[in-house]
Design a protein around this motif. Structure first.
Motif, PDB file in Angstrom:
ATOM      1  N   GLY A 130       0.822  -1.209   0.000  1.00  0.00           N
ATOM      2  CA  GLY A 130       0.000   0.000   0.000  1.00  0.00           C
ATOM      3  C   GLY A 130       0.856   1.258   0.000  1.00  0.00           C
ATOM      4  O   GLY A 130       2.054   1.218  -0.304  1.00  0.00           O
ATOM      5  N   HIS A 185      -0.540 -13.394  -4.264  1.00  0.00           N
ATOM      6  CA  HIS A 185      -0.463 -12.668  -2.990  1.00  0.00           C
ATOM      7  C   HIS A 185      -1.818 -12.036  -2.688  1.00  0.00           C
ATOM      8  O   HIS A 185      -2.334 -12.141  -1.575  1.00  0.00           O
ATOM      9  CB  HIS A 185       0.636 -11.599  -3.064  1.00  0.00           C
ATOM     10  CG  HIS A 185       0.565 -10.567  -1.969  1.00  0.00           C
ATOM     11  ND1 HIS A 185      -0.374  -9.549  -1.953  1.00  0.00           N
ATOM     12  CD2 HIS A 185       1.310 -10.409  -0.845  1.00  0.00           C
ATOM     13  CE1 HIS A 185      -0.203  -8.818  -0.866  1.00  0.00           C
ATOM     14  NE2 HIS A 185       0.810  -9.301  -0.181  1.00  0.00           N
ATOM     15  N   ALA A 259     -13.965  -4.512  -4.319  1.00  0.00           N
ATOM     16  CA  ALA A 259     -12.876  -5.329  -4.862  1.00  0.00           C
ATOM     17  C   ALA A 259     -12.423  -4.719  -6.176  1.00  0.00           C
ATOM     18  O   ALA A 259     -13.258  -4.330  -6.981  1.00  0.00           O
ATOM     19  CB  ALA A 259     -13.344  -6.758  -5.102  1.00  0.00           C
ATOM     20  N   LYS A 260     -11.103  -4.637  -6.341  1.00  0.00           N
ATOM     21  CA  LYS A 260     -10.614  -4.089  -7.608  1.00  0.00           C
ATOM     22  C   LYS A 260     -10.353  -5.186  -8.624  1.00  0.00           C
ATOM     23  O   LYS A 260     -10.000  -4.892  -9.761  1.00  0.00           O
ATOM     24  CB  LYS A 260      -9.362  -3.258  -7.373  1.00  0.00           C
ATOM     25  CG  LYS A 260      -9.673  -1.957  -6.654  1.00  0.00           C
ATOM     26  CD  LYS A 260      -8.579  -0.938  -6.846  1.00  0.00           C
ATOM     27  CE  LYS A 260      -8.565   0.046  -5.702  1.00  0.00           C
ATOM     28  NZ  LYS A 260      -7.981  -0.599  -4.490  1.00  0.00           N
ATOM     29  N   GLY A 261     -10.479  -6.435  -8.232  1.00  0.00           N
ATOM     30  CA  GLY A 261     -10.444  -7.491  -9.252  1.00  0.00           C
ATOM     31  C   GLY A 261      -9.301  -8.478  -9.185  1.00  0.00           C
ATOM     32  O   GLY A 261      -9.344  -9.510  -9.843  1.00  0.00           O
ATOM     33  N   ILE A 365       1.077  -6.891   2.445  1.00  0.00           N
ATOM     34  CA  ILE A 365      -0.149  -6.936   3.238  1.00  0.00           C
ATOM     35  C   ILE A 365      -0.303  -8.274   3.975  1.00  0.00           C
ATOM     36  O   ILE A 365      -0.851  -8.329   5.068  1.00  0.00           O
ATOM     37  CB  ILE A 365      -1.385  -6.684   2.334  1.00  0.00           C
ATOM     38  CG1 ILE A 365      -1.248  -5.355   1.559  1.00  0.00           C
ATOM     39  CG2 ILE A 365      -2.678  -6.695   3.145  1.00  0.00           C
ATOM     40  CD1 ILE A 365      -1.217  -4.102   2.397  1.00  0.00           C
TER      41      ILE A 365
HETATM   42  C1  6PG Z   1      -1.074  -4.727  -1.711  1.00  0.00           C
HETATM   43  C2  6PG Z   1      -2.549  -4.818  -1.993  1.00  0.00           C
HETATM   44  C3  6PG Z   1      -2.987  -3.886  -3.077  1.00  0.00           C
HETATM   45  C4  6PG Z   1      -4.444  -4.056  -3.464  1.00  0.00           C
HETATM   46  C5  6PG Z   1      -5.380  -3.413  -2.537  1.00  0.00           C
HETATM   47  C6  6PG Z   1      -6.825  -3.348  -3.018  1.00  0.00           C
HETATM   48  O1  6PG Z   1      -0.450  -5.768  -1.789  1.00  0.00           O
HETATM   49  O2  6PG Z   1      -0.584  -3.650  -1.386  1.00  0.00           O
HETATM   50  O3  6PG Z   1      -2.836  -6.116  -2.404  1.00  0.00           O
HETATM   51  O4  6PG Z   1      -2.166  -4.140  -4.183  1.00  0.00           O
HETATM   52  O5  6PG Z   1      -4.652  -3.489  -4.694  1.00  0.00           O
HETATM   53  O6  6PG Z   1      -5.307  -4.003  -1.303  1.00  0.00           O
HETATM   54  O7  6PG Z   1      -7.375  -4.566  -3.286  1.00  0.00           O
HETATM   55  P1  6PG Z   1      -8.961  -4.726  -3.439  1.00  0.00           P
HETATM   56  O8  6PG Z   1      -9.509  -3.383  -3.773  1.00  0.00           O
HETATM   57  O9  6PG Z   1      -9.166  -5.681  -4.564  1.00  0.00           O
HETATM   58  O10 6PG Z   1      -9.440  -5.212  -2.130  1.00  0.00           O
END
Ligand code: 6PG
Length: 479
Positions: A130, A185, A259-261, A365
């Protein structure tokens, strides 16, 4: 040329990564953003970084020492393709373009192939952690050629998180390997989050404890074998009180998960690979279900069990939940690593699984104490076919399984949804079973479609003449 590295795309992740790079000895960082105002704002806010401003892609190329190295931090998809095209037009053979976004690994494979034809290296690099990780030390999963890693490796090692003295970065494998591993991951991240949410929900329903009390439980768990970033932040979220209402924040947040996918990609990919990632799949589906207000409103009228869970001994119950969470978590990681093993086979990548676990110990994460055990398991046996069968993890199952079964059974009886706990247990029992009813499925397939079956006691393929005299014949395995 004064800069040795460039960052293209200065939204939060890009800016933070650029600042992280600039803070390391020996780096001079060139920065570019399509809207120049963003570049100016970054330079103004962080004069200490000594950024080299590039107003155009040509200026960016001119500001870089060769081989030029640029990390692209723009939205996955079309914006990434557009930036790559622009960079290719100003870079030269031997230069390196790094995509640090959450790209789909098949896009990375395609881009790497196209860029390679120009003599430029293309590296898909998973970045986890993040905004905070980008600034202070992420976990980095670069793919691409080993040659590009000779230049890129030292730069990435300088900015990565450090776990037990080692930077959390390794060359994962060629072309899309890095983004593939980042995708897995994220799949594990989804499963882990869902499992933690189920644990919270169980404790809340069955014991009536408040979010703040449950926060204390998570803090306690975080001092033991479950120690992990996600457990730690869970306690913080549960402890948060809403300023407007005075209620626990978790009670005023709408219970519809976004969720972004990337979790869905993991499941889609695993389906293609034929690897059961059931815990991850349930986590993705649980988010979908939560985000269906009409269906949930209609479903609210459906009959449920008459008696709620009446827990006699709350402490023993909480310990059962802890062990059920631990066991389910092991399954989620195990399924994720099994998908890495199969992905490496299908895509011809040499992925060191122990190294993957090692670079996930910091910055990312899903960082967790027990990742060390995964590294050890693969160090002891590189050919491990199912991570959960490694001695350490099978010992965890021995300790946890009674609790796990009690929790899943109790949840079913009292109508508390625990899709990830339950499916992980079903997977575990499926893996253990000496005989599966798959034999019956083969019989059914042979009955209606002459799909044939194999026998336990003879070589070859067979078919029963179901609509004839029901005798068995040897069959060609054409189905
Ligand atoms: C990371 C996370 C990051 C991810 C967000 C959002 O490793 O820093 O995996 O890359 O994009 O956590 O994920 P969602 O919106 O799909 O929950």
């Amino acid at each position: 040329p004064t800069a040795n590295i460039a960052v293209v795309g200065l939204a939060v992740m890009g800016s933070n990564l650029a600042r992280n790079l600039a803070s390391r000895e020996g780096n001079t960082v060139a920065v570019y953003n399509r809207t120049t105002a963003k570049t100016d704002a970054l330079l103004e806010a962080h004069p200490e970084a000594g950024f080299v401003k590039a107003a155009t892609m040509q200026e960016l190329a001119d500001s870089l020492q060769t081989p030029r190295t640029a990390i692209v931090m723009v939205k996955a998809g079309r914006p990434t393709d557009a930036v790559i095209d622009e960079l290719v037009s100003v870079f030269e053979p031997g230069d390196i373009i790094v995509d640090g976004g959450n790209a789909l690994f098949t896009d990375t494979i395609r881009r790497e192939q196209a860029v390679r034809e120009t003599g430029i290296h293309f590296v898909g690099c998973g970045i986890s952690g993040g905004e905070e990780g980008a600034l202070n030390g992420p976990s980095l999963m670069p793919g691409g050629t080993p040659e590009s890693y000779e230049t890129l490796g030292p730069i990435l090692r300088g900015i990565a998180a450090i776990a037990e003295g080692e930077p959390c970065v390794t060359h994962i494998g060629t072309d899309g390997a890095g983004h593939f591993v980042k995708m897995i991951h994220n799949g594990i991240e989804y499963a882990d989050m869902q499992l933690i949410a189920e644990a919270y929900d169980l404790i809340r329903h069955a014991t009536g404890k408040s979010p703040a009390e449950i926060a204390d439980i998570f803090t306690e768990w975080n001092a033991g074998e479950l120690e992990s970033y996600l457990i730690e932040i869970t306690a913080e979220v549960l402890r948060q009180v809403d300023a407007t209402t005075g209620e626990p924040l978790v009670d005023v947040i709408l219970d519809a998960a976004g969720a972004k996918g990337t979790g869905a990609w993991t499941v889609q990919t695993a389906l293609d690979l034929g690897v059961p990632v059931s815990g991850i799949a349930e986590a993705v589906f649980a988010r979908s279900l939560s985000s269906k207000p009409q269906q949930r409103a209609a479903g609210a009228a459906l009959p449920g069990p008459s008696t709620p869970w009446s827990v006699q001994d709350p402490d023993a119950f909480v310990e059962d939940v802890r062990l059920a969470l631990y066991a389910s978590k092991v399954i989620a990681y195990s399924q994720g690593f099994d998908a890495i093993v199969q992905g490496a086979i299908d895509h011809d990548w040499q992925i060191d699984k122990g190294e993957v676990a090692r670079i996930w110990r910091g910055g990312c994460i899903i960082r967790a104490r027990f990742l060390n055990r995964i590294t050890e398991a693969y160090a002891a046996d590189q050919g491990l076919v199912a991570l959960v069968t490694a001695p350490f993890f099978s010992d965890v199952m021995a300790t946890a399984q009674d609790s796990w079964r009690r929790i899943v059974a109790g949840a079913a009886q009292s109508g508390i949804p625990v899709p990830a706990f339950a499916s992980s247990l079903a997977y575990y029992d499926g893996l253990r079973a000496p005989r599966l009813p798959a034999s019956l499925i083969q019989g059914q397939r042979d009955f209606f479609g002459a799909h044939t079956y194999r026998r336990i006691d003879a070589e070859g393929t067979f078919h029963t003449l179901w609509s004839g005299d029901r005798s068995e014949i040897a069959a060609e395995d054409t189905h």
